[in-house]
Motif scaffolding. Structure first.
Motif, PDB file in Angstrom:
ATOM      1  N   SER A 173       0.832  -1.206   0.000  1.00  0.00           N
ATOM      2  CA  SER A 173       0.000   0.000   0.000  1.00  0.00           C
ATOM      3  C   SER A 173       0.868   1.258   0.000  1.00  0.00           C
ATOM      4  N   THR A 174       2.153   1.117   0.413  1.00  0.00           N
ATOM      5  CA  THR A 174       3.084   2.254   0.385  1.00  0.00           C
ATOM      6  C   THR A 174       4.400   1.816  -0.246  1.00  0.00           C
ATOM      7  N   TYR A 175       5.180   2.781  -0.712  1.00  0.00           N
ATOM      8  CA  TYR A 175       6.470   2.482  -1.344  1.00  0.00           C
ATOM      9  C   TYR A 175       7.394   3.680  -1.173  1.00  0.00           C
ATOM     10  N   HIS A 176       8.672   3.495  -1.570  1.00  0.00           N
ATOM     11  CA  HIS A 176       9.647   4.583  -1.559  1.00  0.00           C
ATOM     12  C   HIS A 176       9.798   5.124  -2.969  1.00  0.00           C
ATOM     13  N   PRO A 177       9.449   6.398  -3.207  1.00  0.00           N
ATOM     14  CA  PRO A 177       9.530   6.940  -4.566  1.00  0.00           C
ATOM     15  C   PRO A 177      10.960   7.168  -5.057  1.00  0.00           C
ATOM     16  N   SER A 178      11.946   7.151  -4.126  1.00  0.00           N
ATOM     17  CA  SER A 178      13.353   7.304  -4.520  1.00  0.00           C
ATOM     18  C   SER A 178      14.119   6.034  -4.160  1.00  0.00           C
ATOM     19  N   ALA A 179      15.364   5.956  -4.639  1.00  0.00           N
ATOM     20  CA  ALA A 179      16.169   4.739  -4.476  1.00  0.00           C
ATOM     21  C   ALA A 179      16.824   4.681  -3.095  1.00  0.00           C
ATOM     22  N   TYR A 180      17.291   3.461  -2.754  1.00  0.00           N
ATOM     23  CA  TYR A 180      18.074   3.250  -1.525  1.00  0.00           C
ATOM     24  C   TYR A 180      19.542   3.299  -1.923  1.00  0.00           C
ATOM     25  N   LEU A 181      20.251   4.387  -1.542  1.00  0.00           N
ATOM     26  CA  LEU A 181      21.644   4.574  -1.924  1.00  0.00           C
ATOM     27  C   LEU A 181      22.466   5.041  -0.722  1.00  0.00           C
ATOM     28  N   ASN A 182      23.694   4.563  -0.658  1.00  0.00           N
ATOM     29  CA  ASN A 182      24.633   5.004   0.380  1.00  0.00           C
ATOM     30  C   ASN A 182      24.068   4.842   1.783  1.00  0.00           C
ATOM     31  N   GLY A 183      23.343   3.750   1.993  1.00  0.00           N
ATOM     32  CA  GLY A 183      22.903   3.408   3.332  1.00  0.00           C
ATOM     33  C   GLY A 183      21.618   4.071   3.787  1.00  0.00           C
ATOM     34  N   HIS A 184      20.883   4.732   2.911  1.00  0.00           N
ATOM     35  CA  HIS A 184      19.610   5.317   3.331  1.00  0.00           C
ATOM     36  C   HIS A 184      18.717   5.544   2.113  1.00  0.00           C
ATOM     37  N   TRP A 185      17.416   5.698   2.385  1.00  0.00           N
ATOM     38  CA  TRP A 185      16.453   6.031   1.340  1.00  0.00           C
ATOM     39  C   TRP A 185      16.545   7.523   1.047  1.00  0.00           C
ATOM     40  N   LEU A 186      16.675   7.881  -0.229  1.00  0.00           N
ATOM     41  CA  LEU A 186      16.823   9.288  -0.590  1.00  0.00           C
ATOM     42  C   LEU A 186      15.555  10.099  -0.312  1.00  0.00           C
ATOM     43  N   CYS A 187      14.408   9.423  -0.267  1.00  0.00           N
ATOM     44  CA  CYS A 187      13.133  10.139  -0.089  1.00  0.00           C
ATOM     45  C   CYS A 187      12.867  10.485   1.368  1.00  0.00           C
ATOM     46  N   CYS A 188      12.996   9.518   2.265  1.00  0.00           N
ATOM     47  CA  CYS A 188      12.631   9.740   3.668  1.00  0.00           C
ATOM     48  C   CYS A 188      13.835   9.692   4.616  1.00  0.00           C
ATOM     49  N   LYS A 189      15.037   9.397   4.066  1.00  0.00           N
ATOM     50  CA  LYS A 189      16.302   9.399   4.818  1.00  0.00           C
ATOM     51  C   LYS A 189      16.407   8.277   5.848  1.00  0.00           C
ATOM     52  N   LEU A 190      15.441   7.332   5.851  1.00  0.00           N
ATOM     53  CA  LEU A 190      15.543   6.208   6.782  1.00  0.00           C
ATOM     54  C   LEU A 190      16.700   5.310   6.364  1.00  0.00           C
ATOM     55  N   SER A 191      17.379   4.736   7.356  1.00  0.00           N
ATOM     56  CA  SER A 191      18.592   3.967   7.060  1.00  0.00           C
ATOM     57  C   SER A 191      18.308   2.491   6.794  1.00  0.00           C
ATOM     58  N   SER A 192      17.229   1.973   7.306  1.00  0.00           N
ATOM     59  CA  SER A 192      16.942   0.548   7.121  1.00  0.00           C
ATOM     60  C   SER A 192      16.407   0.294   5.718  1.00  0.00           C
ATOM     61  N   ASP A 193      17.020  -0.671   5.026  1.00  0.00           N
ATOM     62  CA  ASP A 193      16.538  -0.974   3.677  1.00  0.00           C
ATOM     63  C   ASP A 193      15.193  -1.698   3.704  1.00  0.00           C
ATOM     64  N   CYS A 194      14.762  -2.125   4.915  1.00  0.00           N
ATOM     65  CA  CYS A 194      13.461  -2.791   5.067  1.00  0.00           C
ATOM     66  C   CYS A 194      12.383  -1.842   5.585  1.00  0.00           C
ATOM     67  N   ALA A 195      12.704  -0.556   5.697  1.00  0.00           N
ATOM     68  CA  ALA A 195      11.738   0.406   6.235  1.00  0.00           C
ATOM     69  C   ALA A 195      10.499   0.468   5.350  1.00  0.00           C
TER      70      ALA A 195
END
Length: 832
Positions: free
Chosen positions: A682-704
């Motif tokens: 129902s939700t997703y990350h609109p930006s990629a996971y790069l350099n240890g965090h999501w570029l959209c929400c800055k969360l560090s967990s790749d499973c966030a």
């Protein structure tokens, strides 16, 4: 658009079939033919125009027009015009139907004689007047009576030749009186504010010595006030008449005052006598609907009863099925039922239930869904509502091309023109059929979900009922998608919003031949040539006697009759949906591998999505059931355009398409084949996971969990375009108008319950599988309908009581004057 009336919404709509005109008067001279078109007008406002039929005195239009009426109107008018290349188009005649008379012609093919069009008769709008009769003392001390006439304003005057510069001319009419006074001209407005007062001497004093003066009633009754609206014109022909009113002075009554709005009327000499056949006639079919919609809670009992239909056993005892039984035409019931069920998200179980009941009553698999049953009409209506965009995307480009090219495609030797070649025409037609066949059979991934779910239900019901016939699972679906959807849209593209007007005769003939061929190819008939009455069509069809055409149809039908409730892998052979080169970023399946971008060949089937170095040998396979979402990827992620992501349980695959159109197509198709997966996000990350965090929400967990709601999924929400309360009102109206049939159906239930012999002829038209259950439902329907009838009756009484004739909302018109006099006398009686 609805008009609000004290918590109640009023909707107006009109549907018109413009058939043909006949006996149009010819030109005087050697060239007697005319180039005619027809317009539809609300009063003087043109809202639709047909195509031009050239060189005919009996033009056939064959066009349909529908609109929601957003304002009040007095006349629905139709004008026949003759096109003139060098001058302004000239009007030949008109049909003007008063709003209150529209019900007389409801749903009937009617020939209307054309009436003359003159400036004196073309009026619209209303005027606000204030009259006051008062005593005036002259210089000599005598008393006389004068009429003060105040012209306040006008609304909705017609615009003449692109402009409206109105003024009012006020006259006092009587046996020996005729005085005229004019207001100032108001420039460039059709809603002028005049607010000017004029004085007229009504009676002269009988004796200048008497101090009191009695108005001579017989003289006043003979007097009337005339107010005419004119458009000030700079042309040599003079000012144009816009409309007028005649107000008898007896409206002043005992109070001596009168303040009211009036509808403008034609001049008395506006309609000159004309012979009925002088101007010809026009065939029309008019359906005018006015829905008075109460707040939602008023419809709850009836609406809930209808929406519960899919759960009723047997379904023939349900409220929706009963509505289909009592209506004169199944289409009447199907339209509001489908719209209500779509609005509430319950169309699939309802259609599945009535389809299952119809299949169980069918004895021959070759006749399955071929009649005009409630099931057929409901599926037709669902396809029209849910599949309109699908038709646009699939057929419109090629239909537009055929209409623009106008290539000769006539293959009937009898109709062939001398300048045409039969072989050339056959080749033109074959190419068109091939192209349309290909765009249809490769369009399965764009078929709306609701249609796919219904087709899946039809397929399953038919296959279970006729287990010996291996083709029935295909013919059950093709009888709708080909025979009732694609073939009619090709035949009459204007009725499916694929073209603005009915095609010209040459193109129409081409589309007819294409439609016949596509219909036969889609029907999977055992003997194709036997499907045609014409020998030339049977000969033409030999071009398509190859197995590849039947295989393409079956693959297409397999795809569109899939469902989330049905495992995609149950289709034995994978169906190719889309393939092509794209650039993908490595998914990081190897812990220490490079995550760079590489060009790969992608292939999508109904089972999996794979990519390859070349067109052979898959490097990676993603099962369809593992796709959790398909969404666009923000450009900032990799500074690359046209990127999207295929999200899987462990990672996302980032892909760049060649252009924005391809990116959209891939996203749509991948979403379509995976949207029924149980694991969809129902939700997703609109930006990629790069350099240890999501570029959209800055969360560090790749499973966030995702930070934005998914946009992919179900197709455009049909519910937003349907007013559930309005459809409930229409269902109530149908039940109410067929109340006598509901009563007869109750009698039929009673007869069946106590009489085991042959069915009485008067009850034979009803399908009643369970008399007791059907009677229970009928009783609930009658009760709900009677309750709503009481509410409508009370509303009409309240409205009549509150209606003030002469107000801006209810101006005095042709028949309103008598209502106004009666209302005034009643109010005087009450005040006494």
């Amino acid at each position: 658009m609805a008009v609000e009336e004290e918590g109640l919404r009023v909707f107006q709509s009109v549907k018109v079939k413009i058939g043909e005109a006949k006996n149009i008067p010819p030109y005087h001279g050697p060239n007697r033919m005319r180039d005619c078109y027809c317009t539809v007008n609300l009063d003087q406002e043109e809202v639709f125009r047909t195509k031009i039929i050239e060189k005919s005195l009996c033009p056939f239009y064959g066009e349909d027009f529908y609109c929601e009426i957003p304002r009040s109107f007095r006349h629905l008018s139709f004008y026949i015009f003759d096109r003139d290349v060098f001058r302004r188009d000239s009007s030949i005649g008109k049909v003007a139907v008063k709003k209150e008379d529209l019900q007389k012609y409801h749903g009937k093919d009617t020939w209307f004689p054309l009436q003359p069009v003159s400036a004196d008769s073309e009026v619209q709008g209303k005027v606000h007047l204030e009259l006051r009769l008062s005593e005036v003392i002259t210089d000599s001390g005598a008393v006389c009576h004068k009429l003060a006439t105040r012209v306040l304003e006008c609304h909705g005057l017609p615009i003449v030749n692109g402009q409206c510069d109105p003024y009012a001319a006020v006259s006092l009419l009587g046996p020996s009186r005729s005085e005229a006074k004019k207001t100032k001209v108001k420039r460039k407005t059709n809603n002028p504010q005049f607010d000017e007062v004029f004085y007229f001497e009504v009676t002269r004093p009988l004796s200048y010595t008497r101090r009191h003066f009695d108005v001579e009633e017989e003289d006043v009754d003979k007097l009337a006030l005339r107010v005419d609206l004119w458009n000030a014109s700079n042309l040599k022909f003079g000012d144009e008449f816009l409309g007028g009113v005649r107000v008898p002075l007896r409206v002043l009554g005992q109070a001596g005052t009168h303040d009211a709005w009036y509808f403008l009327q034609p001049r008395d000499n506006g309609n000159k006598p004309v012979k009925a056949d002088d101007l010809g006639s026009l065939r029309l079919n008019i359906v005018y609907t006015e829905d008075h919609v109460f707040p939602s809670e008023h419809y709850s009992p009836l609406r809930d009863l209808v929406l519960h239909s899919a759960s009723v056993e047997p379904v023939s005892a349900s409220a929706a099925h009963i509505l289909g039984e009592v209506c004169r035409e199944k289409q009447e019931a199907a339209i509001p039922l489908v719209r209500l069920f779509l609005h509430c998200g319950k169309i699939v179980p309802f259609v599945s239930a009535i389809a299952q009941a119809e299949v169980s009553r069918t004895q021959d698999p070759n006749t399955i869904f071929r009649g005009n049953s409630l099931t057929s009409k409901c599926i037709d209506e669902t396809m029209k509502l849910a599949g309109m965009h699908y038709l646009q995307v699939t057929l419109k480009p090629i239909i537009d091309e055929i209409c623009a090219d106008r290539k000769p495609c006539e293959i009937d030797p009898v109709k062939l023109k001398e300048s045409e070649s039969l072989e050339t025409n056959r080749e033109n037609l074959r190419q068109y059929v091939d192209r349309i066949f290909n765009v249809i059979t490769t369009s399965g991934v764009r078929c709306p979900t609701v249609m796919c779910d219904i087709f899946f239900s039809l397929r399953e019901s038919a296959a279970t009922r006729f287990q010996v016939d291996q083709d029935v699972r295909y013919t059950a679906v093709s009888s709708f998608i080909f025979l009732r959807f694609f073939a009619p849209a090709i035949l009459s593209p204007n009725l499916f919003q694929l073209r603005p007007h009915h095609p010209d005769p040459c193109t129409s003939r081409t589309l007819t031949l294409i439609s016949k061929t596509i219909q036969t190819l889609g029907s999977l008939a055992k003997s194709k040539s036997a499907s045609f009455k014409e020998s030339y069509m049977a000969a033409f069809h030999d071009y398509f006697n190859e197995q590849k055409y039947a295989d393409a149809v079956k693959n297409f039908l397999d795809l569109i009759s899939s469902s989330g409730q049905w495992d995609q892998r149950s289709i034995e052979t994978p169906i190719m949906l889309k393939e092509g080169f794209m650039i993908k970023r490595a998914q990081g399946r190897n812990r220490f591998g490079m995550k760079n971008f590489k060009k790969r060949w992608f292939r999508l089937t109904n089972h999996e999505c794979t990519y390859h170095r070349t067109k052979e040998g898959a490097l990676c396979s993603i099962p369809i059931e593992n796709i959790m979402a398909v969404e666009r990827l923000e450009e900032e992620s990799f500074k690359m355009k046209n990127m999207f992501q295929v999200i899987q349980p462990e990672r996302a695959l980032y892909i760049q398409a060649n252009n924005c159109v391809e990116a959209r197509d891939w996203i749509d198709i991948l979403t379509k084949v995976s949207q029924c997966n149980h694991k969809r996000l129902s939700t997703y990350h609109p930006s990629a996971y790069l350099n240890g965090h999501w570029l959209c929400c800055k969360l560090s967990s790749d499973c966030a969990p995702g930070c934005s709601p998914c946009t992919g999924g179900l197709p455009a929400n049909i519910q937003l375009d349907v007013d559930g309360d309005r459809e409930s009102e229409r269902i109530y109206t149908l039940f109410s108008s067929y109340m006598s049939k509901l009563v007869k159906m109750q009698e039929a239930c009673g007869s069946k319950s106590v009489y085991d012999g042959p069915e009485l002829e008067e009850y034979s038209s009803f399908v009643i599988d369970d008399p007791q259950e059907t009677y229970k439902t009928l009783k609930l329907i009658v009760s709900a309908v009677q309750t709503l009838e009481q509410q409508h009756t009370q509303y009409k009484r309240d409205k009549f009581r509150k209606t003030k004739y002469g107000s801006q909302e209810h101006p005095i018109g042709d028949q309103g004057f008598q209502c106004y006099i009666r209302q005034q006398s009643e109010s005087s009686t009450y005040s006494i």
